[in-house]
Design a protein around this motif. Structure first.
Motif, PDB file in Angstrom:
ATOM      1  N   GLY A  33       1.109  10.667  10.102  1.00  0.00           N
ATOM      2  CA  GLY A  33      -0.308  10.337   9.979  1.00  0.00           C
ATOM      3  C   GLY A  33      -0.862  10.265   8.571  1.00  0.00           C
ATOM      4  N   VAL A  34      -0.096  10.709   7.569  1.00  0.00           N
ATOM      5  CA  VAL A  34      -0.608  10.756   6.198  1.00  0.00           C
ATOM      6  C   VAL A  34      -0.854   9.350   5.644  1.00  0.00           C
ATOM      7  N   ALA A  35       0.153   8.483   5.726  1.00  0.00           N
ATOM      8  CA  ALA A  35       0.002   7.121   5.197  1.00  0.00           C
ATOM      9  C   ALA A  35      -1.126   6.383   5.914  1.00  0.00           C
ATOM     10  N   GLU A  36      -1.188   6.552   7.233  1.00  0.00           N
ATOM     11  CA  GLU A  36      -2.215   5.877   8.022  1.00  0.00           C
ATOM     12  C   GLU A  36      -3.617   6.359   7.641  1.00  0.00           C
ATOM     13  N   THR A  73       6.563  15.238  -3.873  1.00  0.00           N
ATOM     14  CA  THR A  73       7.648  15.425  -2.911  1.00  0.00           C
ATOM     15  C   THR A  73       7.681  16.885  -2.466  1.00  0.00           C
ATOM     16  N   HIS A  74       8.204  17.105  -1.287  1.00  0.00           N
ATOM     17  CA  HIS A  74       8.344  18.470  -0.764  1.00  0.00           C
ATOM     18  C   HIS A  74       9.695  18.551  -0.064  1.00  0.00           C
ATOM     19  N   ASP A  75      10.543  19.459  -0.544  1.00  0.00           N
ATOM     20  CA  ASP A  75      11.903  19.598  -0.011  1.00  0.00           C
ATOM     21  C   ASP A  75      12.652  18.274  -0.067  1.00  0.00           C
ATOM     22  N   GLY A  76      12.448  17.553  -1.167  1.00  0.00           N
ATOM     23  CA  GLY A  76      13.169  16.299  -1.368  1.00  0.00           C
ATOM     24  C   GLY A  76      12.591  15.107  -0.644  1.00  0.00           C
ATOM     25  N   ARG A  77      11.520  15.293   0.096  1.00  0.00           N
ATOM     26  CA  ARG A  77      10.901  14.194   0.840  1.00  0.00           C
ATOM     27  C   ARG A  77       9.495  13.941   0.325  1.00  0.00           C
ATOM     28  N   ASN A  78       9.141  12.672   0.228  1.00  0.00           N
ATOM     29  CA  ASN A  78       7.784  12.344  -0.200  1.00  0.00           C
ATOM     30  C   ASN A  78       6.810  12.682   0.909  1.00  0.00           C
ATOM     31  N   VAL A  79       5.662  13.210   0.529  1.00  0.00           N
ATOM     32  CA  VAL A  79       4.645  13.624   1.497  1.00  0.00           C
ATOM     33  C   VAL A  79       4.199  12.466   2.379  1.00  0.00           C
ATOM     34  N   ILE A  80       4.363  11.246   1.892  1.00  0.00           N
ATOM     35  CA  ILE A  80       3.917  10.073   2.650  1.00  0.00           C
ATOM     36  C   ILE A  80       4.630   9.968   3.992  1.00  0.00           C
ATOM     37  N   SER A  81       5.800  10.600   4.095  1.00  0.00           N
ATOM     38  CA  SER A  81       6.571  10.520   5.340  1.00  0.00           C
ATOM     39  C   SER A  81       6.019  11.436   6.434  1.00  0.00           C
ATOM     40  N   ALA A  82       5.114  12.344   6.057  1.00  0.00           N
ATOM     41  CA  ALA A  82       4.521  13.242   7.051  1.00  0.00           C
ATOM     42  C   ALA A  82       3.685  12.432   8.044  1.00  0.00           C
ATOM     43  N   LYS A 123      -6.120  16.187   7.913  1.00  0.00           N
ATOM     44  CA  LYS A 123      -7.427  16.830   7.879  1.00  0.00           C
ATOM     45  C   LYS A 123      -7.975  16.902   6.462  1.00  0.00           C
ATOM     46  N   LEU A 124      -7.115  17.243   5.493  1.00  0.00           N
ATOM     47  CA  LEU A 124      -7.547  17.326   4.101  1.00  0.00           C
ATOM     48  C   LEU A 124      -7.954  15.950   3.589  1.00  0.00           C
ATOM     49  N   ILE A 125      -7.204  14.919   3.956  1.00  0.00           N
ATOM     50  CA  ILE A 125      -7.525  13.548   3.549  1.00  0.00           C
ATOM     51  C   ILE A 125      -8.889  13.151   4.103  1.00  0.00           C
ATOM     52  N   GLU A 126      -9.125  13.456   5.376  1.00  0.00           N
ATOM     53  CA  GLU A 126     -10.403  13.129   6.006  1.00  0.00           C
ATOM     54  C   GLU A 126     -11.561  13.865   5.330  1.00  0.00           C
ATOM     55  N   THR A 127     -11.328  15.130   5.007  1.00  0.00           N
ATOM     56  CA  THR A 127     -12.371  15.939   4.367  1.00  0.00           C
ATOM     57  C   THR A 127     -12.723  15.394   2.988  1.00  0.00           C
ATOM     58  N   TYR A 128     -11.689  15.084   2.201  1.00  0.00           N
ATOM     59  CA  TYR A 128     -11.958  14.605   0.838  1.00  0.00           C
ATOM     60  C   TYR A 128     -12.541  13.196   0.849  1.00  0.00           C
ATOM     61  N   ALA A 129     -12.141  12.397   1.830  1.00  0.00           N
ATOM     62  CA  ALA A 129     -12.639  11.017   1.906  1.00  0.00           C
ATOM     63  C   ALA A 129     -14.148  10.990   2.074  1.00  0.00           C
ATOM     64  N   GLN A 130     -14.694  12.015   2.717  1.00  0.00           N
ATOM     65  CA  GLN A 130     -16.138  12.066   2.927  1.00  0.00           C
ATOM     66  C   GLN A 130     -16.913  12.221   1.631  1.00  0.00           C
ATOM     67  N   MET A 131     -16.242  12.683   0.573  1.00  0.00           N
ATOM     68  CA  MET A 131     -16.898  12.889  -0.721  1.00  0.00           C
ATOM     69  C   MET A 131     -16.857  11.645  -1.598  1.00  0.00           C
ATOM     70  N   PHE A 182       0.833  -1.201   0.000  1.00  0.00           N
ATOM     71  CA  PHE A 182       0.000   0.000   0.000  1.00  0.00           C
ATOM     72  C   PHE A 182       0.871   1.256   0.000  1.00  0.00           C
ATOM     73  N   ASN A 183       1.875   1.294   0.861  1.00  0.00           N
ATOM     74  CA  ASN A 183       2.741   2.463   0.964  1.00  0.00           C
ATOM     75  C   ASN A 183       3.580   2.674  -0.288  1.00  0.00           C
ATOM     76  N   ALA A 184       3.973   1.582  -0.934  1.00  0.00           N
ATOM     77  CA  ALA A 184       4.764   1.702  -2.169  1.00  0.00           C
ATOM     78  C   ALA A 184       3.936   2.357  -3.275  1.00  0.00           C
ATOM     79  N   ILE A 185       2.679   1.946  -3.400  1.00  0.00           N
ATOM     80  CA  ILE A 185       1.797   2.533  -4.414  1.00  0.00           C
ATOM     81  C   ILE A 185       1.462   3.974  -4.057  1.00  0.00           C
ATOM     82  N   LEU A 186       1.171   4.216  -2.782  1.00  0.00           N
ATOM     83  CA  LEU A 186       0.837   5.572  -2.340  1.00  0.00           C
ATOM     84  C   LEU A 186       1.994   6.532  -2.594  1.00  0.00           C
TER      85      LEU A 186
END
Length: 306
Positions: free
Chosen positions: A258-261, A247-256, A295-303, A237-241
């Motif tokens: 709670g994002v992957a979870e 990326t932001h400042d050389g890092r994938n956003v997935i590392s933030a 928060k953005l993930i939760e908001t969009y997931a509701q749609m 799942f994480n590999a596909i995500l």
């Protein structure tokens, strides 16, 4: 589309306000409002130049943040490709089955990209035995007119000795007669066949009371994706995500934190749902450069449709 129409489209489609546009363009909110109403009496050329530059930047930002689905070599995909490869080499019949959104189609398409001797047919609810044969004939470049027997003979002659494999996606949509036609082509031409579809594909092959024993007995290998998913679910799942998120400042956003979870929770482990969620979240994150957050993930997931 002129500058004014483009600005209206941007305001309606992205959630931008006139105030935000004013800030981004260096113009006042009053100027933006008057321009849109067609009552601005100042230098229209200067206003449109500033707006055009702003829109151009936003379009470029949107292009950079467009999410594109691509094949990712996960452990589950490796199992699917392994079955296809073995079935191909052995000139056998193989079956891949599992719930929707588990990467069956991506694996089939990947195999076709890597092998010239592979034909992919994507079935739909309108496929009969004849429609299937006509599609196969068209892909083989042979005559596609005639009855089922004549079409079968065309396919058999074209496939004999090729060492090819025919992949059928959404094979659970094929009626029994179409599946039997494929078995007959396999038996007489030696071509490998891989059927991929939802779990009911296995029932269609066996028959509800086991009455299709001759058909199912030809299956050499069958892969139940649901059974194997749990063994590598988080890693896959994480590999596909990671392949979908920017990326932001050389890092994938997935590392933030709670994002992957959050993506795993709201996509319920379904890859297709994850893609739709990631696509929407990435696009929404471009509005005001707010970035991707739980928060953005939760908001969009509701749609998303549950």
């Amino acid at each position: 589309m002129n500058i004014k129409d483009k600005l209206i489209h941007l305001l309606e489609g992205t959630g931008y306000t006139q105030k935000k546009v004013a800030t981004k363009t260096g113009l006042s909110t009053a100027v933006i409002s008057q321009y849109l109403k067609g009552v601005y009496n100042g230098n229209i050329s200067n206003v449109e130049s500033a707006i055009a530059d702003f829109i151009s930047r936003e379009e470029e930002r949107a292009r950079r943040r467009e999410v594109k689905e691509s094949f990712v070599q996960t452990q589950l995909a490796g199992l699917a490709l392994g079955l296809i490869s073995n079935t191909h080499m052995d000139s056998d019949i193989g079956v891949i089955y599992g719930p929707a959104g588990m990467g069956k189609t991506m694996a089939l398409k990947r195999y076709v990209e890597m092998n010239k001797g592979a034909i992919l047919i994507e079935a739909d609810p309108g496929y009969t035995a004849k429609v299937l044969l006509q599609e196969l004939c068209a892909r083989l470049g042979v005559k596609k007119n005639g009855n089922i027997h004549e079409l079968s003979e065309e396919c058999i002659q074209a496939l004999t000795g090729t060492g090819w494999v025919v992949l059928v996606d959404e094979a659970e949509l094929l009626p029994y007669r179409a599946l039997e036609v494929l078995r007959r082509i396999h038996d007489r031409s030696g071509v490998a066949i891989v059927l991929a579809g939802m779990p009911r594909l296995l029932i269609n092959l066996k028959g509800s009371r086991g009455e299709f024993a001759q058909l199912y007995s030809r299956v050499g290998m069958a892969l139940d994706l649901e059974v194997h998913k749990g063994k590598s679910e988080i890693d896959d799942f994480n590999a596909i995500l990671a392949s979908l998120l920017p990326t932001h400042d050389g890092r994938n956003v997935i590392s933030a934190q709670g994002v992957a979870e959050a993506f795993l929770k709201y996509s319920k482990g379904n890859y297709r749902r994850m893609f739709k969620l990631a696509r929407g979240v990435v696009r929404a994150s471009a509005i005001g450069n707010q970035g991707i957050s739980v928060k953005l993930i939760e908001t969009y997931a509701q749609m998303l449709i549950h």
